[in-house]
Scaffold this motif. Sequence first.
Motif, PDB file in Angstrom:
ATOM      1  N   PRO A  23       0.817  -1.210   0.000  1.00  0.00           N
ATOM      2  CA  PRO A  23       0.000   0.000   0.000  1.00  0.00           C
ATOM      3  C   PRO A  23       0.854   1.265   0.000  1.00  0.00           C
ATOM      4  CG  PRO A  23       0.055  -0.939   2.187  1.00  0.00           C
ATOM      5  CD  PRO A  23       0.776  -1.903   1.279  1.00  0.00           C
ATOM      6  N   ASP A  24       0.261   2.339  -0.462  1.00  0.00           N
ATOM      7  CA  ASP A  24       0.906   3.650  -0.430  1.00  0.00           C
ATOM      8  C   ASP A  24       0.665   4.238   0.961  1.00  0.00           C
ATOM      9  OD1 ASP A  24       1.850   6.208  -0.759  1.00  0.00           O
ATOM     10  OD2 ASP A  24       0.902   6.495  -2.718  1.00  0.00           O
ATOM     11  N   VAL A  25       1.585   3.992   1.874  1.00  0.00           N
ATOM     12  CA  VAL A  25       1.410   4.343   3.280  1.00  0.00           C
ATOM     13  C   VAL A  25       1.193   5.843   3.486  1.00  0.00           C
ATOM     14  CG1 VAL A  25       2.471   4.265   5.570  1.00  0.00           C
ATOM     15  CG2 VAL A  25       2.637   2.295   4.056  1.00  0.00           C
ATOM     16  N   PRO A  26       1.987   6.727   2.862  1.00  0.00           N
ATOM     17  CA  PRO A  26       1.744   8.157   3.078  1.00  0.00           C
ATOM     18  C   PRO A  26       0.327   8.592   2.683  1.00  0.00           C
ATOM     19  CG  PRO A  26       3.894   7.849   2.076  1.00  0.00           C
ATOM     20  CD  PRO A  26       3.205   6.512   2.058  1.00  0.00           C
ATOM     21  N   VAL A  27      -0.233   8.009   1.641  1.00  0.00           N
ATOM     22  CA  VAL A  27      -1.603   8.341   1.235  1.00  0.00           C
ATOM     23  C   VAL A  27      -2.588   7.864   2.293  1.00  0.00           C
ATOM     24  CG1 VAL A  27      -3.418   7.864  -0.446  1.00  0.00           C
ATOM     25  CG2 VAL A  27      -1.117   8.406  -1.235  1.00  0.00           C
ATOM     26  N   LEU A  28      -2.414   6.641   2.805  1.00  0.00           N
ATOM     27  CA  LEU A  28      -3.298   6.123   3.842  1.00  0.00           C
ATOM     28  C   LEU A  28      -3.257   6.994   5.099  1.00  0.00           C
ATOM     29  CD1 LEU A  28      -2.600   2.291   3.577  1.00  0.00           C
ATOM     30  CD2 LEU A  28      -4.656   3.494   2.840  1.00  0.00           C
ATOM     31  N   VAL A  29      -2.072   7.391   5.504  1.00  0.00           N
ATOM     32  CA  VAL A  29      -1.922   8.233   6.695  1.00  0.00           C
ATOM     33  C   VAL A  29      -2.578   9.588   6.468  1.00  0.00           C
ATOM     34  CG1 VAL A  29      -0.265   9.409   8.184  1.00  0.00           C
ATOM     35  CG2 VAL A  29       0.158   7.056   7.479  1.00  0.00           C
ATOM     36  N   ARG A  30      -2.335  10.185   5.333  1.00  0.00           N
ATOM     37  CA  ARG A  30      -2.898  11.498   5.021  1.00  0.00           C
ATOM     38  C   ARG A  30      -4.423  11.456   5.028  1.00  0.00           C
ATOM     39  NH1 ARG A  30       0.345  12.642   1.287  1.00  0.00           N
ATOM     40  NH2 ARG A  30      -0.819  11.749  -0.451  1.00  0.00           N
ATOM     41  N   GLN A  31      -5.005  10.372   4.522  1.00  0.00           N
ATOM     42  CA  GLN A  31      -6.466  10.253   4.499  1.00  0.00           C
ATOM     43  C   GLN A  31      -7.035  10.222   5.914  1.00  0.00           C
ATOM     44  OE1 GLN A  31      -6.918   6.760   2.053  1.00  0.00           O
ATOM     45  NE2 GLN A  31      -7.199   7.971   0.196  1.00  0.00           N
TER      46      GLN A  31
END
Length: 81
Positions: A23-31
């Motif tokens: 997964p794209d971790v920075p995108v998940l965190v930002r969401q």
Amino acid sequence: GWRPMLVCRVMLGRVNYCDQVYPDVPVLVRQCLDGTYHSICGDREKCRRTFREFVIYNVDQVLPEYIIWYSQVPMEETAPP
């Protein structure tokens, strides 16, 4: 020796479900941090056959309920039957 483990009640809120292997971790965190979601469910059980993990970023979503003290007992090596 003895080790503590917390058993907590967690309010997940609106969950961002993810079953991607990478997964794209920075995108998940930002969401989560930008307010679209309150938590993440990483379904590693589905994509890696391991376990499901839940991640939250707000401490107000967690209520510790119990402390369990345990000690690890080494497993004895035995010959296969």
